[in-house]
Each structure stands twice: as structure tokens, then as C-alpha cells.
Design a protein around this motif. Structure first.
Motif, short mmCIF file in Angstrom:
data_model
loop_
_atom_site.label_atom_id
_atom_site.label_comp_id
_atom_site.label_asym_id
_atom_site.label_seq_id
_atom_site.Cartn_x
_atom_site.Cartn_y
_atom_site.Cartn_z
N LEU A 33 0.82 -1.21 0.00
CA LEU A 33 0.00 0.00 0.00
C LEU A 33 0.85 1.26 0.00
CD1 LEU A 33 -2.63 -0.95 2.75
CD2 LEU A 33 -3.08 -0.73 0.28
N SER A 34 0.27 2.34 -0.44
CA SER A 34 0.91 3.64 -0.29
C SER A 34 1.18 3.88 1.21
CB SER A 34 -0.03 4.74 -0.83
OG SER A 34 0.53 6.01 -0.60
N GLY A 35 2.38 4.27 1.55
CA GLY A 35 2.72 4.53 2.94
C GLY A 35 3.20 3.30 3.70
N SER A 36 3.28 2.16 3.01
CA SER A 36 3.70 0.93 3.71
C SER A 36 5.21 0.87 3.93
CB SER A 36 3.23 -0.32 2.94
OG SER A 36 3.77 -0.32 1.64
N GLY A 37 5.95 1.76 3.25
CA GLY A 37 7.40 1.81 3.47
C GLY A 37 8.23 1.26 2.30
N LYS A 38 7.60 1.16 1.13
CA LYS A 38 8.31 0.62 -0.04
C LYS A 38 9.56 1.43 -0.39
CE LYS A 38 4.77 1.15 -2.79
NZ LYS A 38 3.86 1.80 -1.83
N CYS A 185 6.60 -1.65 13.64
CA CYS A 185 7.18 -1.94 12.34
C CYS A 185 8.70 -2.09 12.50
CB CYS A 185 6.84 -0.78 11.40
SG CYS A 185 7.48 -1.02 9.76
N PRO A 186 9.30 -3.15 11.95
CA PRO A 186 10.76 -3.27 12.05
C PRO A 186 11.43 -2.05 11.39
CG PRO A 186 9.79 -5.26 11.09
CD PRO A 186 8.70 -4.25 11.18
N MET A 191 14.79 -4.51 7.98
CA MET A 191 14.09 -5.10 6.83
C MET A 191 15.05 -5.30 5.66
SD MET A 191 10.23 -3.62 6.88
CE MET A 191 10.52 -1.89 7.00
#
Ligand SMILES: Nc1ncnc2c1ncn2[C@@H]1O[C@H](COP(=O)(O)OS(=O)(=O)O)[C@@H](OP(=O)(O)O)[C@H]1O
Ligand SMILES: Nc1ncnc2c1ncn2[C@@H]1O[C@H](COP(=O)(O)OP(=O)(O)O)[C@@H](O)[C@H]1O
Length: 208
Positions: A33-38, A185-186, A191
């Protein structure tokens, strides 16, 4: 549709390029999703690889929409074409010997699966594209909302926003899934290290 076209072989192949670079070309495809940290993970991964002497290149959905994909919007057919194009470009980067990091929402399962390399004639059947699923809750992404887009979508000022009024189809068979642990969230580095451990185990970071 082009007809009467032929494949031109080149004298220096992927194997030679990989030897120069001391790594194996592959694609790390980050979806979520947008904002998931991609983008954050893509940057962290690129930095960690750099410190290990490995060459990577980020193809970020937002950035590509400023150039290569500036003719595309967010209707379903535009997203399909967006993923197809980036999939092809990513595979060219991998063929060049780089670790290509593609970070796009890529919401539709069918389009992500179509990017898997066996559909591409330059590559053997060996899988060189790995899906990394940023499995962060909509609640978390919406709370982050760094660009204020969820707020606009909730207010009806953006139509067809992923997760709000456009679907996100989560992967069924991704290679790496990153998610919140006990509501936390790690860190981006943690990650990135998980992805690097995977690439190492698969032999992509080894000298040729
Ligand atoms: N309607 C709608 N839905 C989702 N996202 C939207 C939309 N409109 C604009 N944006 C912004 O575009 C970024 C996503 O582009 P992508 O190329 O990754 O999208 S897609 O893969 O084609 O779905 C996305 O970036 P990220 O937040 O980094 O994911 C948003 O900034
Ligand atoms: N692992 C993380 N821990 C804490 N905050 C994060 C983490 N990853 C991303 N963020 C923050 O979340 C927001 C969205 O991240 P971003 O990478 O832009 O997501 P995306 O590219 O999926 O839209 C940013 O403000 C970013 O700083």
C-alpha cells in the motif's frame, strides 16, 4: 504490434557483465500500500548493498511517473501498463547485471505474476525476480499518510485510491513478507538486512 522482427544477439552477455560486477543480476520487487514503506526499504536496501560493494538501482513508481510513465494515470488499465513497463525495464537492469529494486504499489496479483521472468525471453527458467510484500495494515499506512493522500481520498478528493476505493490484492506466494511485530514496524535497516540475507542465501551477492 510489430511483425518481421528478429532477435539481435550481443557479443558480451549477462555472464560476462556479472563477472565484471561480482554479483548476479536480479529484481527485488517491493509491493504494498501507499505509505507501507516501499521507498524507505528500497533506499535502505540500496545503501546497505552499496556498503557491501554491490551495485543496485531503484525503480520507484512515483519517480517513473515523472518520465517513462508520465502518460499513465491510476485507472486499472493504466496501472496494468505501468507494471508491465516497469517489469520489462527491471528485467533489462537485471540482465545488465544489477540488483534492480522496483518499488511500486503494483496492486494487482495477475500483473505482478506476469513480471516473473519465465515470461521474458532473455532469461532462463531460473527465478530472478523476488516479491517483497510490505504487509502493513491500512490503519498504519493511513496514520502515516506522509503525503496527505489518504486524507484527500477519504474526503473524496482523490478517486480510485488504493486501499480506499481501489483494490490491493495481497500476494499469495511472495518470497519475503515484512510485517509489523507486536504492533511495531521493524526498522528499515532490519528489513533491508532480511532481504540481503535472502539474496545472499540465493547466491546473488557472491563473487562470480
Ligand atoms: N489513486 C492513487 N492510488 C495510489 N497511489 C496514488 C494514487 N494517486 C496518486 N498516487 C501516488 O502514486 C504513487 C503510486 O504509484 P505506483 O506507480 O507505485 O502505482 S501503481 O503500482 O501503478 O498502482 C503513490 O506513491 P506511494 O505512496 O509511494 O506508494 C502515491 O504517491
Ligand atoms: N520501517 C519503518 N519504520 C518507521 N517508519 C517508516 C518505516 N518505513 C517507512 N516509514 C515512514 O512511513 C512513511 C511512508 O514510507 P514510504 O517509504 O514513503 O512508503 P511508500 O513508498 O510505500 O509510500 C514515511 O514517512 C516513512 O518515513
Amino acid at each position: 504490434m510489430s511483425t518481421n522482427i528478429f532477435w539481435q544477439e550481443s557479443p558480451i552477455g549477462k555472464t560476462e557483465r556479472q563477472k565484471l560486477l561480482n554479483q548476479k543480476g536480479c529484481v527485488v520487487w517491493i509491493t504494498g500500500l501507499s505509505g507501507s514503506g516501499k521507498s524507505t526499504l528500497a533506499c535502505s536496501l540500496s545503501r546497505e548493498l552499496y556498503t557491501r560493494g554491490k551495485l543496485s538501482y531503484i525503480l520507484d513508481g512515483d519517480n517513473l511517473r515523472h518520465g517513462l510513465n508520465k502518460d499513465l494515470g491510476f485507472k486499472a488499465e493504466d496501472r496494468v501498463e505501468n507494471i508491465r513497463r516497469v517489469g520489462e525495464v527491471a528485467k533489462l537492469f537485471a540482465d545488465a547485471g544489477l540488483i534492480c529494486i522496483a518499488s511500486l504499489i503494483s496492486p494487482y496479483r495477475k500483473d505482478r505474476d506476469a513480471c516473473k521472468p519465465f515470461t521474458f525471453r532473455l532469461f532462463s527458467l531460473k527465478n530472478i525476480l523476488f516479491d517483497v510484500y510490505m504487509n502493513m495494515s491500512l490503519q498504519l499506512c493511513e496514520a502515516r499518510d506522509p503525503k496527505g493522500l489518504y486524507k484527500l481520498a477519504r474526503a473524496g478528493k482523490i478517486k480510485g485510491f488504493t486501499g480506499i476505493d481501489d483494490p490491493y490484492e495481497s500476494p499469495l506466494n511472495c518470497e519475503i513478507e515484512l510485517k509489523e511485530k507486536e504492533g511495531e514496524c521493524p526498522s528499515p535497516v532490519a528489513m533491508a538486512e532480511e532481504v540481503i540475507a535472502y539474496l545472499e542465501a540465493k547466491g546473488f551477492l557472491q563473487n562470480q
